[in-house]
Every structure is written in C-alpha cells, then in structure tokens.
Design an enzyme around this catalytic site. Structure first.
Site, PDB file in Angstrom:
ATOM      1  N   LEU A   1       0.863  -1.174   0.000  1.00  0.00           N
ATOM      2  CA  LEU A   1       0.000   0.000   0.000  1.00  0.00           C
ATOM      3  C   LEU A   1       0.902   1.227   0.000  1.00  0.00           C
ATOM      4  O   LEU A   1       1.917   1.242   0.701  1.00  0.00           O
ATOM      5  CB  LEU A   1      -0.878   0.026   1.253  1.00  0.00           C
ATOM      6  CG  LEU A   1      -2.254  -0.632   1.217  1.00  0.00           C
ATOM      7  CD1 LEU A   1      -2.865  -0.599   2.607  1.00  0.00           C
ATOM      8  CD2 LEU A   1      -3.176   0.053   0.225  1.00  0.00           C
ATOM      9  N   ASP A   2       0.545   2.251  -0.781  1.00  0.00           N
ATOM     10  CA  ASP A   2       1.301   3.501  -0.732  1.00  0.00           C
ATOM     11  C   ASP A   2       1.342   4.026   0.699  1.00  0.00           C
ATOM     12  O   ASP A   2       0.416   3.795   1.484  1.00  0.00           O
ATOM     13  CB  ASP A   2       0.645   4.558  -1.620  1.00  0.00           C
ATOM     14  CG  ASP A   2       0.761   4.237  -3.098  1.00  0.00           C
ATOM     15  OD1 ASP A   2       1.646   3.435  -3.455  1.00  0.00           O
ATOM     16  OD2 ASP A   2      -0.033   4.778  -3.881  1.00  0.00           O
ATOM     17  N   SER A   3       2.396   4.761   1.030  1.00  0.00           N
ATOM     18  CA  SER A   3       2.493   5.313   2.384  1.00  0.00           C
ATOM     19  C   SER A   3       1.361   6.306   2.655  1.00  0.00           C
ATOM     20  O   SER A   3       0.960   6.504   3.806  1.00  0.00           O
ATOM     21  CB  SER A   3       3.846   6.005   2.584  1.00  0.00           C
ATOM     22  OG  SER A   3       4.012   7.079   1.679  1.00  0.00           O
TER      23      SER A   3
END
Length: 301
Positions: free
Chosen positions: A39-41
């Site tokens: 997941l993107d930060s």
C-alpha cells in the site's frame, strides 16, 4: 516456525516495508516475512503480511481482487495524483459534478487500458517511474490493461469532496482512475484519502492494529491465519496422504483421487489449490483431468 498470513491495518504515513520489519521483529527467531501487495504510504487499510513458507504464496494473494474506499478532492490535479503532490492544474467544479461523475463511472468498468501515475513503482527502461519523476524527468509510461469490476459513488459531492468505492484487479491504480475522472469533469481531481477495505474475502475489520504489532501484544496462534484460508478463495480440493506425496514429488495427480472443497470466489481459469494435512499446493488443472502442482508449501506448525 509459523507459516501463514497476518491481516494488518496499516496506518497512513507508514510504509509497507516498515510493517514487514515490525512483524519480523515480533516473531521469535529469524523467520521470513513478506507481503501480498503493498500500500502507498499515503494510503491506509488492509495489508496482508506473509510468514514463513507462505511468502511463496505472495502471487496468489496479489491475484485476489481489492476493494477500496476513496475520497476524491475535486478542483485540483496534483503531480502524484494524491494529496502529497504539487498542484499542476486547477479548475472550477461543475455544479452538477455528482450527476456527471455518475454518468462517467460505468466507462471505467471492465478491462481497460490505464496509464499509471508518474510517481509509481512502474519500471520504465529498468528505472522506477517515481525515481525518474523525482529527478525532474517525465517518465514515458505506457498504458496497460487493468480490470475494474465495481465502481460506485458512496456520497457527495460535499464541499468539492466525492466518496467512491472501487473493486479492481491487481495492478490497478486508484489514483489514475481519480485523475482520469477529474479530467473528464474538466476540473481536475486527486485522492485525498484511500483505504483498502478488502482483499478477496479478507476484511479490514479482522485486521490487527499497527500499534499492537509494534508492541508485539498479539497472539500469534490467533492472528496468523493458515494457508487453508487462502485456499478457500480459489477453486479447491482436498487430498489424502498418498496423493500428497505425489504432489510433493512434483508429480501430477488425478482429480478423481481428490475431494472437491470449494468453488472459490472467481473464475478458476484452469487453476486450483489442493489441501493435504501438511501441504498447500497450487497449480493447473489439465484437460485430461489431472492436477499439476506448481507451488508446494509445507504448512509448518
């Protein structure tokens, strides 16, 4: 040694690699830990971590459909297609933006070509697109096929904010969907909040909180799910010990020697999972009625 999957509620602002490292520290000894899709930060929600031999099942987890709840901010397109980037275009939000958006959404359904964001992990001539973009170069990203099986408006727009729910295949960038929707509306749009709520049958509501992972204050026996939970999401069979030995040796086994378990949640596509007492096997179903193992993972205690 453990072998299985841990469902984690990843908070916004934390990288997936940090979560992997936190679980590795929480486990006794030196155990392998991986993930079933990052997941993107800037995103939050369900992150599936894999332990021990289950790390070899990462492609199977990634192959499950994902569900996201996304908050869309209308009126600005940004360089990263989410709130972390710089404004690169702004425009007035149409007064009937909700109705217009509802009319555009069906065009995103099915298999479509999508151009990933400039700031993404896509490789362009062997270099990550985000590396090129942050060095001042514009990456030449080619469109690629993705599949969206559901997209709907949950609420809005309220104060230029629209909330959507999207169910999609591996490799789909929600940020790109939002960017393209903003362009169709003519006002620009970016993601202001993104939550992964499900991966296949795995749900965010069943996930471990990140602070519990950091403290190590969780029961490994309760939280690390067996590979049978993954097998339940694919076309599946069970097999006895003799058949299990054949599979472990890399030999094909007749489906007639197995018991049908479940149909899974999607088209099997001539693929199946087979569960033995101590083995998870994934492979192909042949036209002659045999199961051909491709991945064998012992289900360690």
């Amino acid at each position: 040694m453990a072998c299985g999957l841990l469902l984690l509620n990843k908070p916004e602002g934390v990288r997936s690699t940090v979560c992997v490292a936190a679980l590795r520290r929480a486990l006794p000894g030196k155990q392998k830990v991986g993930h079933g899709g990052t997941l993107d930060s800037t995103a939050q929600g369900l992150l599936i971590l894999l332990v021990g031999g289950a790390t070899r099942a990462s492609e199977l987890v990634m192959g499950l459909q994902k569900t996201y709840d996304v908050e869309v901010r209308l009126g600005e397109e940004r360089s990263t297609d989410d709130y972390s980037g710089e404004v690169c275009y702004s425009g007035p939000v149409p007064p009937d933006a909700g109705e217009l958006a509802a009319g555009f959404l069906p065009s995103f359904l099915g298999t479509r070509l999508q151009v990933p964001p400039s700031v993404s992990a896509i490789h362009v001539n062997g270099v990550r697109a985000h590396t090129l973009s942050r060095s001042g170069k514009e990456p030449a990203i080619q469109p690629r096929p993705v599949r969206v099986t559901d997209i709907r408006i949950l609420s809005g727009p309220e104060d230029t904010t629209l909330k959507l729910r999207i169910r999609c295949s591996r490799g789909t960038y929600v940020r790109s969907i939002v960017r393209d929707l903003g362009r169709r509306l003519g006002c620009g749009a970016h993601v202001s909040s993104l939550v992964r709520t499900a991966t296949g049958l795995f749900r965010l509501g069943d996930a471990l909180a990140f602070d519990e992972l950091q403290r190590g204050s969780f029961s490994r026996e309760e939280r690390i799910l067996p590979l049978s939970c993954l097998a339940a999401q694919y076309y599946g069979y069970s097999a006895e010990e003799e058949t299990c030995r054949m599979l472990l040796a890399g030999k094909s086994a007749p489906l007639s020697a197995m018991s049908f378990l479940n149909p899974g949640i999607s088209d099997p596509g001539k693929k199946a999972a087979v569960l033995c007492r101590d083995l998870f096997s994934f492979g192909n179903i042949t036209a002659s009625g045999f199961f051909e193992p491709k991945v064998n993972i012992p289900m360690e205690a």
